[in-house]
Design a protein around this motif. Structure first.
Motif, mmCIF file in Angstrom:
data_model
loop_
_atom_site.group_PDB
_atom_site.id
_atom_site.type_symbol
_atom_site.label_atom_id
_atom_site.label_comp_id
_atom_site.label_asym_id
_atom_site.label_seq_id
_atom_site.Cartn_x
_atom_site.Cartn_y
_atom_site.Cartn_z
ATOM 1 N N ARG A 239 39.004 50.457 48.957
ATOM 2 C CA ARG A 239 37.459 50.869 49.349
ATOM 3 C C ARG A 239 36.646 50.872 48.089
ATOM 4 N N LEU A 240 35.238 50.764 48.244
ATOM 5 C CA LEU A 240 34.395 50.531 47.307
ATOM 6 C C LEU A 240 33.748 52.205 46.929
ATOM 7 N N GLU A 241 33.780 52.290 45.551
ATOM 8 C CA GLU A 241 33.470 53.488 44.966
ATOM 9 C C GLU A 241 31.807 53.980 45.618
ATOM 10 N N LEU A 242 31.154 53.097 45.869
ATOM 11 C CA LEU A 242 29.873 53.392 46.271
ATOM 12 C C LEU A 242 29.680 53.603 47.833
ATOM 13 N N PHE A 243 30.698 53.144 48.485
ATOM 14 C CA PHE A 243 30.694 53.495 49.936
ATOM 15 C C PHE A 243 32.082 53.942 50.318
ATOM 16 N N GLY A 244 32.316 55.036 49.817
ATOM 17 C CA GLY A 244 33.616 55.743 49.889
ATOM 18 C C GLY A 244 33.958 56.188 51.334
ATOM 19 N N ASP A 245 33.066 56.123 52.228
ATOM 20 C CA ASP A 245 33.374 56.640 53.765
ATOM 21 C C ASP A 245 33.786 55.306 54.480
ATOM 22 N N ALA A 246 33.429 54.185 54.295
ATOM 23 C CA ALA A 246 33.475 52.892 55.063
ATOM 24 C C ALA A 246 35.121 52.426 54.468
ATOM 25 N N TRP B 12 25.392 43.714 31.587
ATOM 26 C CA TRP B 12 26.346 43.083 32.660
ATOM 27 C C TRP B 12 27.320 44.016 33.402
ATOM 28 N N GLN B 13 27.926 45.010 32.185
ATOM 29 C CA GLN B 13 29.048 45.669 33.150
ATOM 30 C C GLN B 13 28.244 46.911 33.937
ATOM 31 N N ASP B 14 27.112 47.353 33.392
ATOM 32 C CA ASP B 14 26.117 48.262 34.052
ATOM 33 C C ASP B 14 25.920 47.710 35.638
ATOM 34 N N TYR B 15 25.336 46.465 35.563
ATOM 35 C CA TYR B 15 24.894 45.718 36.514
ATOM 36 C C TYR B 15 26.161 45.745 37.782
ATOM 37 N N MET B 16 27.413 45.295 37.265
ATOM 38 C CA MET B 16 28.419 45.169 38.175
ATOM 39 C C MET B 16 28.744 46.420 38.676
ATOM 40 N N LYS B 17 28.605 47.465 38.046
ATOM 41 C CA LYS B 17 28.707 48.961 38.596
ATOM 42 C C LYS B 17 28.004 49.375 39.423
ATOM 43 N N LYS B 18 26.645 49.045 39.239
ATOM 44 C CA LYS B 18 25.644 49.363 40.242
ATOM 45 C C LYS B 18 25.585 48.584 41.504
ATOM 46 N N LYS B 19 26.070 47.319 41.406
ATOM 47 C CA LYS B 19 26.036 46.668 42.725
ATOM 48 C C LYS B 19 27.433 46.341 43.217
ATOM 49 N N SER B 20 28.393 47.195 42.875
ATOM 50 C CA SER B 20 29.508 47.177 43.604
ATOM 51 C C SER B 20 30.206 45.827 43.451
ATOM 52 N N LEU B 21 30.042 45.234 42.249
ATOM 53 C CA LEU B 21 30.860 43.906 41.923
ATOM 54 C C LEU B 21 32.229 44.054 41.555
#
Lengths: 510, 330
Positions: free
Chosen positions: B238-245, B290-299
């Motif tokens: 599961r993706l952190e940003l969308f934990g319910d999915a 870059w690390q920040d971007y990856m986190k924000k965009k769920s990469l």
């Protein structure tokens, strides 16, 4: 009045000396970038984006203000080379060439330049006011535009170009078809396959860039035409300039008020639609201004309205295209696409919540647009005397300079020599077609709108199992396409009417 | 003037910090090579798309931290689903071979297969770095009342061929995923291609489409505004940003799909140049931005380079070949 408070807060940010300096610097830079053929606001913003990193660290929010000021300045600047040299400085300024260049050749370049600056200011101001007052509901309008609505709008744009009296209809169609065929080169967006790759030349993979055609026609073709028609006369423009004349010219703009207001609203509306941007907006404004005019025959020969309408529209559209970028996170033009990338880098998340969570940023940006508009107007007018002086250069010096600028303009967007050769070829062909009295503006319109029209037509048909009824059944696309069809048939009505009156006249005589 | 000097100082300072960090790792013999002219930074996609945004972020990071002695100059070559960019890299000669790198995505595999006439062999390209893997989710509009994949399947079944799945170009990632859903759940969704993922997201938000398979970065704005809803993710976890999915794996479908975000060098690039760019992009990957971007965009995805990146490409190429054959694109 929450909005007024928020806007006032925005102005407090913008009126700090550092921010003011950034805005003035940005619009001046943008003015030059816009005036250089081939370098438009897209290139300016893309090139300077990495620089804004340092800026943002020093003064939060200043980066987007700087880039937006460049965007605005470029919209003003694009008109300069369109009018003075006949080469569209940016794709958004093509429609300005249609009447701006003839005005300059008549020695009225200062009038055209003042008209462009004033109209840009009106367009910019009206659109920022709309932006201030109605951003959220307008974002909803943008969302309600699906593929069928987009296609109907495109048809309306084509119809304004065909449904005009004056030009030979069959020749207008021919010109449109040339543009459509050229717009089909490259990638078929639906199947994803390359098509019309002539002689397997890789340069055709990226399609025929719209600026390559426009610079070919209006730069090279125009130059050949001038060489022939001037018959060795080296001093082409007898333009003079004085403060008195500039003020008179500004006063004269009253005649074009209707066109400027129309252009502003139309441009703004087209600008907020995703994927459209300022170029279709300004072309449509030109077409509508010509349709509305009592004297459509004077368009293309140096009508001031033909400069005012598209210039008001392209500035209004540039503000308009920021709306879907900020509220939906979808860019309305290539330049805002890059601005959008920038916002992400600065840690701002565009989207519906930006207006709530980043109030200071949003209202600072809006306030800066008011300021950028005012400064762009002042800087632009201040430069007019210098520009007129350049125009008095003998043609023997001007022509090679124009040629060099054309080559740069053809090369810059894709950095591919293939496009330069293509541009030269288009220039020669356009010159020959012009001798045969073919209008070339419809070809330019078609190459801009062709890909949008094609994609939206095919998407609509796929959605509706191949039935074109989808365009008539929907509440927005139905009326739009109805008006388009009426406009398409206008030349036929006109022809019938004139035949009736002439036969009646013949009867009366007998 | 003051601003510029101060930032220049901070720029140098951060470069120094990175420089010391780098010197802890053993330097290879080729450390001496430096670009002799500006580097062509080809982007295999159009302006404003996901690949373009990332490329401009990389360029900004390189510039901000002074990672390269010569500037990286971005050029977009989206023509022919990236065919133009691939031919451009293949056609470089002389010194240009060492000064041309490209940001690429999954069309790196699919375009040469769908257009064999190009004669492009991706195993000849220099493997510089995989910067990230973008993820995909299945999205619907909130007003649809659909809350789970089960709801989705029954709604899509009821609408049959009138269910519209909007996606990017034909034969590309979105269609592969649509095809997977059609086969896995016995659906007959209609696939309608649009230009770019942002546009696709808007089609869903405006209710012109019934569902999409967007990347998180494309739907994030609408999701946060409560307009659209993710149903399931095409990821292993599961993706952190969308934990319910839930993931499709949890739902019993063994299907995982990523979009690579990689940097490649022109075929025939010299070993010294390749090593230089690997170092540059390893530093970009390690940067805070870059690390920040990856986190924000769920990469997803760690940094891959060299032979391991090449192996990854060949594996992915085989998977894509199989998928394209199944949908009859090749």
């Amino acid at each position: 009045m929450e909005i007024i408070n928020l806007l006032a807060d925005g102005f407090l940010i913008v009126f700090q000396p550092l921010y003011l300096a950034i805005i003035i610097g940005g619009v001046t830079l943008g003015l030059f970038i816009g005036a250089m053929p081939g370098l438009g606001s897209v290139n300016g913003v893309a090139i300077l984006l990495p620089m804004t990193f340092l800026m943002e660290e020093q003064a939060p929010g200043s980066a987007i203000i700087f880039l937006a000021a460049i965007y605005y300045g470029a919209m003003y600047g694009g008109a300069i080379s369109s009018i003075m040299l006949g080469i569209p400085g940016a794709s958004t300024a093509v429609a300005t060439t249609f009447d701006g260049r003839p005005l300059a050749l008549k020695g009225l370049a200062d009038q055209a330049l003042v008209a462009a600056a004033t109209a840009s200011f009106i367009g910019g101001t009206i659109s920022v006011l709309l932006f201030t007052g109605f951003a959220p509901p307008l974002a909803k309008v943008a969302l309600s535009f699906g593929a069928p609505e987009e296609f109907a709008l495109m048809m309306l744009a084509f119809a304004t170009f065909i449904g005009l009296g004056g030009d030979d209809i069959s020749k207008t169609f021919f010109s449109i078809f040339i543009g459509l065929v050229l717009s089909a080169v490259g990638l078929d967006i639906i199947s994803g396959q390359p098509r019309l790759i002539f002689f397997d030349i890789p340069g055709f993979f990226h399609g025929v860039n719209f600026l390559v055609l426009a610079i070919g026609i209006y730069g090279i073709g125009e130059m050949l035409w001038t060489i022939e028609s001037s018959r060795g006369d080296v001093q082409l423009s007898k333009a003079t300039v004085s403060v008195r004349r500039i003020i008179d010219n500004i006063v004269r703009m009253k005649e074009t008020t209707k066109a400027m207001v129309m252009g502003s609203f139309l441009g703004y509306f087209v600008g907020i639609l995703p994927a459209a941007g300022a170029t279709p907006g300004s072309l449509m404004a030109y077409g509508v201004a010509k349709t509305m005019s009592k004297d459509p025959d004077s368009f293309g020969k140096g009508n001031l309205i033909g400069v005012a309408a598209p210039e008001a529209a392209n500035n209004a559209a540039s503000t308009g295209s920021m709306l879907p970028m900020l509220t939906l996170g979808i860019p309305g033009s290539p330049t805002t696409a890059i601005l959008l990338g920038g916002m992400v880098i600065w840690g701002l998340e565009p989207g519906p919540r930006l207006f709530i969570e980043e109030k200071e940023f949003v209202w600072g940006l809006i306030a800066s647009l008011y300021a950028a508009n005012l400064f762009a107007l002042l800087v632009n007018i201040a430069f007019i005397p210098a520009l007129i002086w350049v125009l008095r250069t003998p043609f023997t010096i001007l022509a090679p300079s124009i040629f060099v600028l054309c080559v740069i303009g053809g090369y810059a967007p894709t950095q591919d020599m293939h496009d330069v050769w293509l541009m030269l070829l288009f220039g020669v062909v356009a010159y020959l077609l012009r001798k045969l009295d073919y209008p070339m503006a419809p070809a330019v319109l078609a190459i801009v709108l062709g890909p949008l029209a094609e994609a939206s037509l095919r998407q609509s048909l796929i959605i509706n199992h191949g039935s074109p009824m989808i365009f008539f059944e929907r509440p927005i696309s139905g009326p739009l396409i109805g008006i388009a069809i009426l406009l398409f048939f206008m030349p036929l009505f006109k022809a019938l009417k004139s035949r009736l009156t002439s036969s009646r006249a013949a009867q009366e005589r007998s | 003037m003051k601003i510029i000097t101060r930032s220049a100082v901070s720029g140098v300072a951060s470069a120094l910090v990175l420089g010391t960090a780098l010197s802890l790792t053993p330097k290879d013999a080729s450390a001496a090579w430096e670009p002799k002219k500006p580097v062509d930074f080809v982007i295999m996609a159009g302006k404003g798309g996901g690949a373009d945004k990332m490329a401009r972020l990389m360029q900004s990071v390189i510039e901000k931290h002074n990672l390269s002695s010569k500037p990286f100059v971005p050029i977009n070559k989206p023509g022919g689903s990236g065919a133009e960019a691939l031919i451009h890299l293949k056609g470089t000669s002389g010194a240009n071979k060492d000064h041309t790198v490209m940001v690429t995505l999954n069309s790196f595999y699919t375009t040469p297969m769908r257009q064999p006439g190009l004669g492009v062999d991706i195993s000849t390209f220099a493997p510089i770095g995989r910067m990230a893997e973008d993820t995909f989710l299945l999205w619907v509009h909130k007003d649809s009342g659909i809350n789970s994949v089960t709801d989705f399947v029954s709604a899509a079944k009821a609408k049959g061929n009138n269910w519209i799945m909007a996606g990017t170009g034909k034969g590309q990632e979105d269609q592969l995923l649509t095809d997977f859903l059609n086969r896995a759940y016995g659906l007959n969704m209609k696939y309608v291609p649009f230009k770019g993922g942002g546009r696709v997201a808007k089609e869903l938000a405006g209710k012109h489409a019934d569902s999409t398979v967007n990347n998180p970065s494309e739907q994030l704005g609408f999701y946060e505004a409560g307009t659209t809803r993710p149903l399931a993710a095409f990821t292993p976890n599961r993706l952190e940003l969308f934990g319910d999915a839930p993931t499709f794996k949890e739902l019993g479908e063994d299907f995982v799909y990523f979009m690579q975000r990689s940097v490649v060098g022109a075929p025939g690039m010299s070993g010294e140049a390749e090593a230089y760019y690997r170092r540059v992009f390893a530093q970009v990957y390690a940067s805070d931005e870059w690390q920040d971007y990856m986190k924000k965009k769920s990469l997803y995805g760690g940094f891959l380079t060299g032979q391991r990146l090449k192996d990854y490409w060949l594996r992915e190429r085989d998977i894509h070949q199989k998928m394209l054959k199944e949908i009859g694109e090749i």
